[in-house]
Design an enzyme around this catalytic site. Structure first.
Site, PDB file in Angstrom:
ATOM      1  N   CYS A   6       0.848  -1.200   0.000  1.00  0.00           N
ATOM      2  CA  CYS A   6       0.000   0.000   0.000  1.00  0.00           C
ATOM      3  C   CYS A   6       0.881   1.248   0.000  1.00  0.00           C
ATOM      4  O   CYS A   6       0.574   2.224  -0.695  1.00  0.00           O
ATOM      5  CB  CYS A   6      -0.935   0.008   1.215  1.00  0.00           C
ATOM      6  SG  CYS A   6      -2.397  -1.036   1.047  1.00  0.00           S
ATOM      7  N   HIS A  45      -6.010  -2.209  -1.447  1.00  0.00           N
ATOM      8  CA  HIS A  45      -5.554  -3.348  -0.650  1.00  0.00           C
ATOM      9  C   HIS A  45      -6.506  -4.529  -0.771  1.00  0.00           C
ATOM     10  O   HIS A  45      -7.691  -4.429  -0.470  1.00  0.00           O
ATOM     11  CB  HIS A  45      -5.402  -2.951   0.820  1.00  0.00           C
ATOM     12  CG  HIS A  45      -4.831  -4.062   1.640  1.00  0.00           C
ATOM     13  ND1 HIS A  45      -3.477  -4.284   1.740  1.00  0.00           N
ATOM     14  CD2 HIS A  45      -5.434  -5.051   2.348  1.00  0.00           C
ATOM     15  CE1 HIS A  45      -3.258  -5.349   2.492  1.00  0.00           C
ATOM     16  NE2 HIS A  45      -4.438  -5.829   2.875  1.00  0.00           N
ATOM     17  N   GLY A  90       4.454 -19.473   0.832  1.00  0.00           N
ATOM     18  CA  GLY A  90       5.547 -18.534   0.596  1.00  0.00           C
ATOM     19  C   GLY A  90       5.143 -17.085   0.563  1.00  0.00           C
ATOM     20  O   GLY A  90       5.957 -16.219   0.232  1.00  0.00           O
ATOM     21  N   THR A  92       4.792 -13.567   1.797  1.00  0.00           N
ATOM     22  CA  THR A  92       5.430 -12.760   2.840  1.00  0.00           C
ATOM     23  C   THR A  92       4.838 -11.355   2.906  1.00  0.00           C
ATOM     24  O   THR A  92       4.978 -10.680   3.928  1.00  0.00           O
ATOM     25  CB  THR A  92       6.950 -12.650   2.612  1.00  0.00           C
ATOM     26  OG1 THR A  92       7.191 -12.065   1.333  1.00  0.00           O
ATOM     27  CG2 THR A  92       7.614 -14.021   2.679  1.00  0.00           C
ATOM     28  N   HIS A  97      -0.485  -9.808  -4.998  1.00  0.00           N
ATOM     29  CA  HIS A  97       0.512  -9.475  -6.013  1.00  0.00           C
ATOM     30  C   HIS A  97       0.784 -10.684  -6.875  1.00  0.00           C
ATOM     31  O   HIS A  97       0.657 -11.825  -6.431  1.00  0.00           O
ATOM     32  CB  HIS A  97       1.815  -8.960  -5.385  1.00  0.00           C
ATOM     33  CG  HIS A  97       2.415  -9.882  -4.373  1.00  0.00           C
ATOM     34  ND1 HIS A  97       1.947  -9.973  -3.083  1.00  0.00           N
ATOM     35  CD2 HIS A  97       3.445 -10.765  -4.455  1.00  0.00           C
ATOM     36  CE1 HIS A  97       2.669 -10.851  -2.411  1.00  0.00           C
ATOM     37  NE2 HIS A  97       3.581 -11.366  -3.230  1.00  0.00           N
ATOM     38  N   HIS A  99       3.722 -12.268  -9.292  1.00  0.00           N
ATOM     39  CA  HIS A  99       5.108 -12.252  -9.733  1.00  0.00           C
ATOM     40  C   HIS A  99       5.141 -12.598 -11.214  1.00  0.00           C
ATOM     41  O   HIS A  99       4.514 -13.577 -11.634  1.00  0.00           O
ATOM     42  CB  HIS A  99       5.925 -13.335  -9.014  1.00  0.00           C
ATOM     43  CG  HIS A  99       6.001 -13.209  -7.524  1.00  0.00           C
ATOM     44  ND1 HIS A  99       7.140 -12.765  -6.890  1.00  0.00           N
ATOM     45  CD2 HIS A  99       5.105 -13.501  -6.539  1.00  0.00           C
ATOM     46  CE1 HIS A  99       6.948 -12.802  -5.570  1.00  0.00           C
ATOM     47  NE2 HIS A  99       5.725 -13.233  -5.331  1.00  0.00           N
TER      48      HIS A  99
HETATM   49  P1  AMP Z   1       5.672 -13.111  -1.645  1.00  0.00           P
HETATM   50  O1  AMP Z   1       6.786 -13.782  -0.874  1.00  0.00           O
HETATM   51  O2  AMP Z   1       5.030 -13.994  -2.685  1.00  0.00           O
HETATM   52  O3  AMP Z   1       4.671 -12.497  -0.693  1.00  0.00           O
HETATM   53  O4  AMP Z   1       6.351 -11.953  -2.474  1.00  0.00           O
HETATM   54  C1  AMP Z   1       6.741 -10.735  -1.900  1.00  0.00           C
HETATM   55  C2  AMP Z   1       7.823 -10.188  -2.760  1.00  0.00           C
HETATM   56  O5  AMP Z   1       7.947  -8.813  -2.470  1.00  0.00           O
HETATM   57  C3  AMP Z   1       9.203 -10.830  -2.526  1.00  0.00           C
HETATM   58  O6  AMP Z   1       9.671 -11.408  -3.747  1.00  0.00           O
HETATM   59  C4  AMP Z   1      10.071  -9.639  -2.083  1.00  0.00           C
HETATM   60  O7  AMP Z   1      11.379  -9.685  -2.600  1.00  0.00           O
HETATM   61  C5  AMP Z   1       9.286  -8.459  -2.641  1.00  0.00           C
HETATM   62  N1  AMP Z   1       9.469  -7.193  -1.956  1.00  0.00           N
HETATM   63  C6  AMP Z   1       9.398  -6.953  -0.615  1.00  0.00           C
HETATM   64  N2  AMP Z   1       9.600  -5.652  -0.359  1.00  0.00           N
HETATM   65  C7  AMP Z   1       9.805  -5.039  -1.556  1.00  0.00           C
HETATM   66  C8  AMP Z   1      10.076  -3.704  -1.959  1.00  0.00           C
HETATM   67  N3  AMP Z   1      10.170  -2.694  -1.077  1.00  0.00           N
HETATM   68  N4  AMP Z   1      10.244  -3.443  -3.286  1.00  0.00           N
HETATM   69  C9  AMP Z   1      10.147  -4.443  -4.185  1.00  0.00           C
HETATM   70  N5  AMP Z   1       9.890  -5.726  -3.873  1.00  0.00           N
HETATM   71  C10 AMP Z   1       9.727  -6.029  -2.572  1.00  0.00           C
HETATM   72 ZN    ZN Z   2      -1.816  -3.247   1.094  1.00  0.00          ZN
END
Ligand code: AMP
Ligand code: ZN
Length: 110
Positions: A6, A45, A90, A92, A97, A99
């Site tokens: 966010c 969100h 996985g 985090t 989002h 990928h």
């Molecule tokens: P997930 O583990 O599927 O929730 O993916 C979260 C992704 O966000 C991970 O691949 C992190 O490397 C990425 N991530 C976390 N913080 C940032 C940030 N500030 N800018 C870009 N990517 C981020």
């Molecule tokens: Zn959010």
């Protein structure tokens, strides 16, 4: 709400933007797992795939249009789209989002 994506969507935390419109933002992952590793998020969100409903699912269709546009613009034809839902999968960051992973041969699914 203390949500890093966010804050990125609001411009409060910087990101390397690839694409932006009124409802969607795409930016490079800070810890790339492949030569091309882009995250596509709704600006609003949504906590994850488990939070997609009849009311908000339109944004998911739009995100996939954006994924097709971004990859075409970058000339990336072979790529994987992943959305992790839940800690054991996985996830985090608990803001929906997707990928985009590409730029190298991708093997396996987990
Ligand atoms: P997930 O583990 O599927 O929730 O993916 C979260 C992704 O966000 C991970 O691949 C992190 O490397 C990425 N991530 C976390 N913080 C940032 C940030 N500030 N800018 C870009 N990517 C981020
Ligand atoms: Zn959010």
């Amino acid at each position: 709400m203390d949500c890093i994506f966010c804050k990125i969507a609001a411009g409060e935390i910087p990101s390397k933007k690839v694409y932006e419109d009124d409802t969607v933002l795409a930016f490079y992952d800070i810890q790339p797992a492949a030569p091309v590793h882009i995250l596509v998020i709704p600006k609003a969100h949504i906590s994850g795939c488990c939070d997609v409903t009849a009311e908000n699912s339109g944004i998911v269709a739009h995100i996939f249009e954006v994924i097709a546009k971004i990859t075409a613009d970058l000339g990336v034809t072979d790529y994987r789209v992943v959305s992790n839902n839940g800690t054991e999968a996985g996830q985090t960051v608990f803001h929906l989002h997707f990928h985009i992973l590409g730029g190298r041969p991708l093997k396996g699914m987990c």
